[in-house]
Each structure stands twice: as structure tokens, then as C-alpha cells.
Design an enzyme around this catalytic site. Structure first.
Site, PDB file in Angstrom:
ATOM      1  N   GLU A   4      -0.535   1.885   5.346  1.00 15.88           N
ATOM      2  CA  GLU A   4      -0.056   1.112   6.491  1.00 15.88           C
ATOM      3  C   GLU A   4      -0.806   1.445   7.788  1.00 15.88           C
ATOM      4  O   GLU A   4      -0.199   1.613   8.838  1.00 15.88           O
ATOM      5  CB  GLU A   4       1.441   1.322   6.672  1.00 15.88           C
ATOM      6  N   GLU A  57       5.221  -3.164  -1.605  1.00 11.26           N
ATOM      7  CA  GLU A  57       6.549  -2.718  -1.182  1.00 11.26           C
ATOM      8  C   GLU A  57       7.480  -3.900  -0.971  1.00 11.26           C
ATOM      9  O   GLU A  57       7.495  -4.510   0.097  1.00 11.26           O
ATOM     10  CB  GLU A  57       6.461  -1.866   0.090  1.00 11.26           C
TER      11      GLU A  57
END
Length: 629
Positions: free
Chosen positions: A185, A255
Site C-alpha cells: 500500500e 484485500e
């Protein structure tokens, strides 16, 4: 689109017609613009996150079996750097951190594995998975093109990769690891602080060179401009509109959040199974090929692993398998039926031509057809309020609000995401009295208020809590003394102790009496509190117990966010405010009970435990122990 479909390699699609056993292991993993190609076959992958340190090894086989029975092809896990490299060059891979054992449990169950090495993971894990000791290596700045950080990052990544290679666990060696990941991320909000993506990639360059020697593709989460050959992926509640950063790369979702983590003082998060199933169906409807639940089993943040601040030790996450390893109904069963339905469509989804048909203002169909005559349709109603009846290929179909119907033959609905047909059950925790029967079951240990044993150091002014404890404990005592005489008498109002703190909490004691407590809230853990106090003439002793509740786990420059006091003063006195901030403060790291390890099972017979017929109430700084036969 038809022209693109005609160029599909024939071999990966034709071999999908074979009835395949469980994956377990592979020998070659590549990808094209549509999907992963595993041993020459395009594959649609249902993956489920299970983090090995968040459960005990005895649970792993059952957790993996439950995921497989729920329709999973693959298990995904982070690798937790600070759990493995406890000091520079000192590694730990035992008990809950036995990574090789976990990967082999997954392999032996016949499932593939996605290894997210990090070494930064976020994951609501303490310090985002980066070792606290690295913060104190001179010149280190986390997650930047910084030489100390890159050097330690490369060493750890190399260690993990070599360990997996030694055990023959990468797919290129016949193992079950099909994808790996470095960093996590980084894209978006971090780049605005740390510079361009190009500078970021310089940080990963050495590790990326290492990655090429594993023989499996590598992914980068939330990085829209990931460099070739890295595949960027989506992390979100919904990923149907996600687009790869290159027309030659497939669409992955690393995710999909079936729930959320819990923080102290907040309600227990919940995401309905209907909404989770809707998101998954839409992802595959719009061309996705690898979908991973984050998390499928959340487990527990044991010991000092929970991040935060204020994230609970429970990492249940409203996941399909709950914190205790039990199936959560109806979520687990509803998703199992979804996976079964999607798998019926695998060949045509991955090898067919696709077309789109509008069925109404917020109703639509995505259709896949292949050369063998196969036809798959997803009928979606993205209206969140109204049910609709639509006509598709001269047939009528009922579409509940916010739902997707799956038609593996373009005629018959085998699954609708809003129609939950599985059983519903809840695990109820029943309170049980621990005070009845034997009077000697309870024992206590009372902490010393302030300095116990020998102090650690004395300093004028305040030190930062985290820089002092280095995350060896949540607790740091700040103590000082001051004198009060007639000139300090109150001017008709009660004296008030004022405390400003960067977080996370404080217990305040004046002359060995608890006068109050305070704490921060959420990510902004700083706080200010005023506590009424009664001073005595002469010497007064002030002891402040500063507490942390999990270190920051993400965000730009998160390693520089501190804790502890910034200002302490007394107001309401005749001669004005008395500032104690620059006083001579004595410091003690940790609690006495921690020093004696009273919380460990092998200390249950420690003579420092004092038996009690009943546990005392309203006694601050007291450890309690109870034995139940």
C-alpha cells in the site's frame, strides 16, 4: 474485445476443460492479461487470508481445512518482520512464527499460497511489522530511498526468500507459493510525502532483483503505476471498477474486507454476507481472476503484536471463520455457495469473449461466451433500495436490490448474492462466576506506586515514552516532588493538575492516591486533562504512569509519532500556575509485575501472589490471579 479474445492462447483455455484435483503444488506460474497461468492453464483463484502468528500452530491444519471446505484454492499471509528479526541479524521462527511449518500445512492440504513478504505490512500489527529497533539505527527513515532502511529491508527479504527456496516452496521448485509481494500500500497518500513513484522504486530495486530469482510473479498492492513486471492489485470493499496498470496484466484483488478490525470503545464492526458476496460476484463479473479475503480468519493479536493505538487484541474481523476457529454462519456457508457457483463458470470466464447489455437504469448484464458453446451471464442490480424484474434473452428474472445473479449457462440462476439460504447461528459467550467455592482461588499482587526498585534515570523535563521504552513495555513512570507552603494557598477554588500528553493514556497519583485517569481517542491519541487535587503543606509526591496501547501501524512518517507528556502544571493557586514540566523527573521503565513475569503460567506459584478470600475492588495497580478447577 472480440479481437482480443481471438488472440488468447489456445493451450491455457483448452486444458481448463480437464477435471482438476486440488492445487497443492505447481511447477510454473506466469500470467497474461486475463489471469494467472498455472502449469499451462488459466486459473481463477479464490484466496483466503490466514495470518500464522494470529493463531497457534495446533489450529493451523483445521483453519486451512475450513478454508478449503469453504471453496478456497489458496491461502494468503503476510510475513511479520518484527516477529522474526527480534534484533539485527537475530532470527526467530518458532511456535506461532514457524513460517515454514505454516506454508507446508497449506501445501499438504492441497492449497496454493500467496506470500506477502512486506517487510512493511500495516495489518493493524504493531509498528506495521517493521522492527522497533530499526527506528533507532542512525539515519533511518522508514519506507523511503534511505540506505539504512534499504539495507536492512534487503537483508530480511533475502533471508525469507532463501528460506523458502531452501525448502523448495516456490512454485518454480514444485512448491505451492504462486505469488509474492514486496512492500504494501505504498501508492497514493505516501507518494505525496515521500516523493514520486520512481524514488519509491529505488527503495525496492535490490529486493525486486531478488524477486526475479524466485520464478513466480510479484504483486504490489495499491500501486497503480507498479513497474514491470510487477502486477498492481486492489485493496478495498469493492473492486469491480479496478483496472490493472497495464493491458498485459490481469485483475487481482488482494484485500476484500469481509468485516473490519475493532478498536477499544467502538462498536463491533459487521459486514453482511450479502454485501461481501455482491462485491465478489461483481469483481469476477467485471473480469477479475484472483480474489483474496482479508481476512478469512483473523484470530488474535497475541502478546504485544496489536497495532493502533487502541486496536483490540481480538482480530476477529467479522471473518467467515471467527477468532476461535469456528465457522461464522451464515457468512461462511453463503460464500461457499458463491465460490461453487463461480467455479462453474471458470473456463468461459477466462477464455471467452465478453459483452455488456444494459437491462435498466441500474441493471446490467455481463455475458461471456467461448468457442465450445459455453455461455455465462452475471445479472446485476446495483440499485441499493429497489428490487427489479428484468428481461434477459426473453426470460424474466427477479433481481433483489444490490444483488448479482450468476447464470453458468446464461439461462438458469444458480446463485443470487442477496438470497441467503444457509443457516444462521451465533456463538454466545456465557459469563461464569469465578468467585464461588474455594476462598483461596483468588490472589493479588499490588504494584508500587511510582519508582519500584532502582530508577532508570533522572532528567530535567520530559522524555518521549516510546523512545525510552523502545516498545519493551507499555508503561513508563514519570515521578517528581514539589513543596507547598502558605504562599501557595488556594484563591478560593480547588487546585487542578493539568496534563498534556501525546498519548496514549495516564494514571495520575498524588501522594500515593489515584486522583484520576485519561486517555486519547483513535488515531489522534493526544489528550489534555484537568484533575482536581488536594495538596498538603510541605512535600507532595506526583507519580504519572504513562501508557501506550499499541504503536502506530501505518501512515506517512508513522515511526516518528511519539507518546508521553508534554506539559504538566498546577492551576488554581494563589500565586498563579505552577509549571512542573521542567522539574527534576525520575523515570522507571515498566511495571514491577512485568519484571517478575507474573503473567506467565510458570509464575502461578510465585510467592509474591497474595491469596485473598475475595478479590479487592477499586484497588488501582493490582494484578489479579484466579484458578478455576
Amino acid at each position: 474485445m472480440a479481437a482480443a479474445a481471438a488472440s488468447f492462447a489456445a493451450l491455457p483455455c483448452l486444458l481448463l476443460l480437464l477435471l482438476l484435483p486440488s492445487f497443492g503444488a505447481a511447477s510454473n506460474v506466469t500470467y497474461d492479461h486475463r489471469s494467472l497461468i498455472i502449469d499451462g492453464r488459466r486459473r481463477l483463484v479464490i484466496s483466503t487470508s490466514i495470518h500464522y502468528p494470529r493463531s497457534v500452530p495446533e489450529m493451523w491444519p483445521k483453519l486451512v481445512a475450513e478454508a478449503k471446505d469453504g471453496g478456497a484454492d489458496c491461502i494468503e499471509t503476510y510475513v511479520f518482520w518484527n516477529g522474526h528479526e527480534i534484533a539485527p541479524g537475530q532470527y526467530y521462527f518458532e511456535d506461532r512464527f514457524d513460517l515454514v511449518r505454516f506454508v507446508k500445512v497449506v501445501r499438504d492440504a492441497g492449497l496454493l499460497l500467496i506470500l506477502r513478504i512486506g517487510p512493511f505490512v500495516a495489518a493493524e500489527w504493531n509498528f506495521g511489522g517493521v522492527p522497533v529497533w530499526l527506528h533507532y539505527v542512525p539515519g533511518t527513515v522508514f519506507r523511503t530511498n534511505n540506505e539504512p532502511f534499504k539495507s536492512h529491508m534487503q537483508s530480511f527479504t533475502t533471508y525469507i526468500v532463501n528460506m523458502m527456496k531452501k525448502e523448495q516452496l516456490f512454485a518454480s521448485q514444485g512448491g505451492n507459493i504462486i505469488l509474492a509481494q514486496i512492500e504494501n500500500e505504498y501508492g497514493g497518500y505516501l507518494e505525496q510525502y515521500y516523493g514520486t513513484a520512481g524514488k519509491a522504486y529505488a527503495m525496492w530495486a535490490a529486493s525486486m532483483a531478488l524477486a526475479q530469482n524466485t520464478g513466480v510473479p510479484w504483486i504490489m498492492c495499491q500501486q497503480p503505476d507498479a513497474p514491470d513486471p510487477v502486477i498492481n492489485t486492489c485493496n478495498s470493499f469493492y473492486c469491480d471498477n479496478f483496472q490493472p496498470n497495464s493491458p498485459t496484466k490481469p485483475k487481482f484483488w488482494t484485500e476484500n474486507w469481509p468485516g473490519w478490525f475493532q478498536t477499544f470503545g467502538e462498536s463491533n464492526p459487521h459486514r453482511p454476507p450479502e454485501d461481501v458476496a455482491f462485491a465478489v460476484a461483481r469483481f469476477f463479473e467485471k473480469g477479475g481472476s484472483v480474489q483474496n479475503y482479508y481476512v478469512y480468519h483473523g484470530g488474535t493479536n497475541f502478546g504485544r503484536t496489536t497495532g493502533g493505538p487502541f486496536i483490540t487484541t481480538s482480530y476477529d474481523y467479522d471473518a467467515p471463520i471467527d477468532e476461535y476457529g469456528l465457522r461464522r454462519f451464515p457468512k461462511w456457508a453463503h460464500l461457499k455457495e458463491l465460490h461453487k457457483s463461480i467455479k462453474l463458470c471458470e473456463h468461459t470466464l477466462l477464455c471467452g469473449n465478453t459483452s455488456f447489455v444494459s437491462l435498466g437504469p441500474k441493471q446490467e448484464a455481463d455475458i461471456y461466451t467461448d468457442q465450445s458453446g459455453g455461455c455465462v451471464a452475471f445479472l446485476a442490480n446495483i440499485d441499493s433500495d429497489k428490487d427489479k424484474v428484468v428481461t434477459f434473452r426473453n426470460r424474466q428474472y427477479d433481481l433483489p436490490a444490490w444483488s448479482v445473479s450468476i447464470l453458468p449457462d446464461c439461462k438458469n440462476v444458480v446463485f443470487n448474492t442477496a438470497k441467503v439460504q444457509s443457516q444462521t447461528s451465533m456463538v454466545v459467550m456465557v459469563p461464569e462466576s469465578l468467585q464461588a467455592a474455594k476462598p483461596d482461588r483468588w490472589s493479588i499482587f499490588r504494584e508500587t506506586t511510582g519508582i519500584w526498585g532502582k530508577n532508570n534515570f533522572i532528567r530535567n523535563g520530559f522524555v518521549d515514552h516510546i523512545n525510552t521504552t523502545k516498545d519493551t513495555t507499555d508503561y513508563l513512570w514519570y515521578t517528581t516532588s514539589f513543596s507547598v507552603d502558605g504562599s501557595y494557598s488556594s484563591k478560593g477554588t480547588q487546585a487542578v493538575l493539568n496534563i498534556d500528553s501525546k498519548g496514549h493514556g495516564v494514571h495520575a497519583f498524588l501522594n500515593n492516591e489515584l486522583i484520576g485517569s485519561a486517555y486519547g481517542n483513535g488515531s489522534q491519541s493526544s489528550f489534555t486533562v484537568g484533575l482536581p487535587i488536594n495538596l498538603r503543606t510541605g512535600k507532595n509526591d506526583l507519580a504519572l504512569l504513562s501508557m501506550t496501547v499499541g504503536l502506530q501501524n501505518a501512515g506517512p512518517s508513522y515511526e516518528w509519532i511519539g507518546a508521553g507528556f508534554t506539559n504538566v502544571s498546577i492551576s488554581g493557586l494563589k500565586n498563579g500556575v505552577v509549571d512542573l514540566s521542567s522539574n527534576n523527573w525520575t523515570y522507571k521503565i515498566g511495571l514491577e509485575g512485568e519484571y517478575y513475569s507474573l503473567f506467565k503460567p510458570d509464575q502461578r506459584s510465585n510467592k509474591r501472589w497474595v491469596p485473598q478470600s475475595e478479590p479487592p475492588k477499586n484497588q488501582p495497580l493490582t494484578w489479579y490471579k484466579v484458578s478455576k478447577c
